[in-house]
Design a protein around this motif. Structure first.
Motif, PDB file in Angstrom:
ATOM      1  N   ALA A 157       0.830  -1.206   0.000  1.00 48.61           N
ATOM      2  CA  ALA A 157       0.000   0.000   0.000  1.00 48.61           C
ATOM      3  C   ALA A 157       0.866   1.257   0.000  1.00 48.61           C
ATOM      4  O   ALA A 157       0.636   2.183  -0.769  1.00 48.61           O
ATOM      5  N   ARG A 158       1.868   1.276   0.861  1.00 43.72           N
ATOM      6  CA  ARG A 158       2.762   2.431   0.938  1.00 43.72           C
ATOM      7  C   ARG A 158       3.536   2.602  -0.371  1.00 43.72           C
ATOM      8  O   ARG A 158       3.707   3.707  -0.869  1.00 43.72           O
ATOM      9  N   GLU A 159       4.021   1.498  -0.935  1.00 42.13           N
ATOM     10  CA  GLU A 159       4.784   1.567  -2.192  1.00 42.13           C
ATOM     11  C   GLU A 159       3.917   2.092  -3.327  1.00 42.13           C
ATOM     12  O   GLU A 159       4.378   2.895  -4.140  1.00 42.13           O
ATOM     13  N   ALA A 160       2.662   1.654  -3.404  1.00 42.96           N
ATOM     14  CA  ALA A 160       1.760   2.142  -4.453  1.00 42.96           C
ATOM     15  C   ALA A 160       1.570   3.648  -4.330  1.00 42.96           C
ATOM     16  O   ALA A 160       1.619   4.374  -5.336  1.00 42.96           O
ATOM     17  N   LEU A 161       1.366   4.133  -3.105  1.00 45.90           N
ATOM     18  CA  LEU A 161       1.202   5.574  -2.899  1.00 45.90           C
ATOM     19  C   LEU A 161       2.480   6.337  -3.226  1.00 45.90           C
ATOM     20  O   LEU A 161       2.432   7.402  -3.839  1.00 45.90           O
ATOM     21  N   ASP A 162       3.621   5.798  -2.830  1.00 49.13           N
ATOM     22  CA  ASP A 162       4.899   6.459  -3.131  1.00 49.13           C
ATOM     23  C   ASP A 162       5.127   6.575  -4.631  1.00 49.13           C
ATOM     24  O   ASP A 162       5.573   7.617  -5.128  1.00 49.13           O
ATOM     25  N   ILE A 163       4.822   5.515  -5.368  1.00 48.94           N
ATOM     26  CA  ILE A 163       4.986   5.539  -6.828  1.00 48.94           C
ATOM     27  C   ILE A 163       4.036   6.561  -7.447  1.00 48.94           C
ATOM     28  O   ILE A 163       4.415   7.327  -8.334  1.00 48.94           O
TER      29      ILE A 163
END
Length: 118
Positions: free
Chosen positions: A18-24
C-alpha cells in the motif's frame, strides 16, 4: 509520454504494498506522468476514515492519500465489488474516488499503456 495505472490491492497494514503504491503515485505525479490509481480488493481499506495505525506500530497513510491531488494524481478509482464485499460505501470514504463496476474496470485498465499491480 506513456500513461500508467497503479493498482493497489493490499490493505494499509498488511505489508509494504500500500505504501509503495502511494509512493509511486506521488513520485509519478511530481513528474507529471499521466497516471491513475485504482484501489482493488483489500486495497479499498486504505480509503476508510479514522484508522488507528499507531496501535499496530505503523505509519498513517492518510497524509499520503490526501497529498495525491496536490501532486496532480486526480484519477482515483475504487472497485464497486471490492467495496461491497467488504461492507464499505463510496460515500463514507475519506478520499473522493470514482467507484467502478467490473465492466468499467476492464475499460479503465485498457485505457492505460502500463499497469503496475502492488
Amino acid at each position: 509520454m506513456k500513461s500508467m495505472l497503479i493498482i493497489s490491492r493490499q490493505g494499509p497494514w498488511s505489508g509494504p504494498g500500500a505504501r509503495e503504491a502511494l509512493d509511486i503515485a506521488l513520485a509519478g505525479g511530481a513528474f507529471d506522468l499521466p497516471l491513475g490509481l485504482l484501489f482493488l480488493d483489500d486495497g479499498v481499506f486504505q480509503l476508510v476514515a479514522n484508522q488507528h495505525p499507531t496501535s499496530l506500530e505503523q505509519k498513517d497513510l492518510t497524509a499520503n492519500l490526501q497529498a495525491l491531488p496536490l501532486f496532480g494524481v486526480e484519477s482515483l478509482y475504487a472497485s464497486a465489488r471490492s467495496l461491497q464485499e467488504r461492507g464499505l460505501e463510496g460515500a463514507t470514504l475519506k478520499l473522493a474516488v470514482e467507484v467502478l463496476d467490473d465492466s468499467a474496470l476492464t475499460a479503465l485498465i485498457d485505457r492505460y499503456d502500463q499497469v503496475l499491480t502492488l
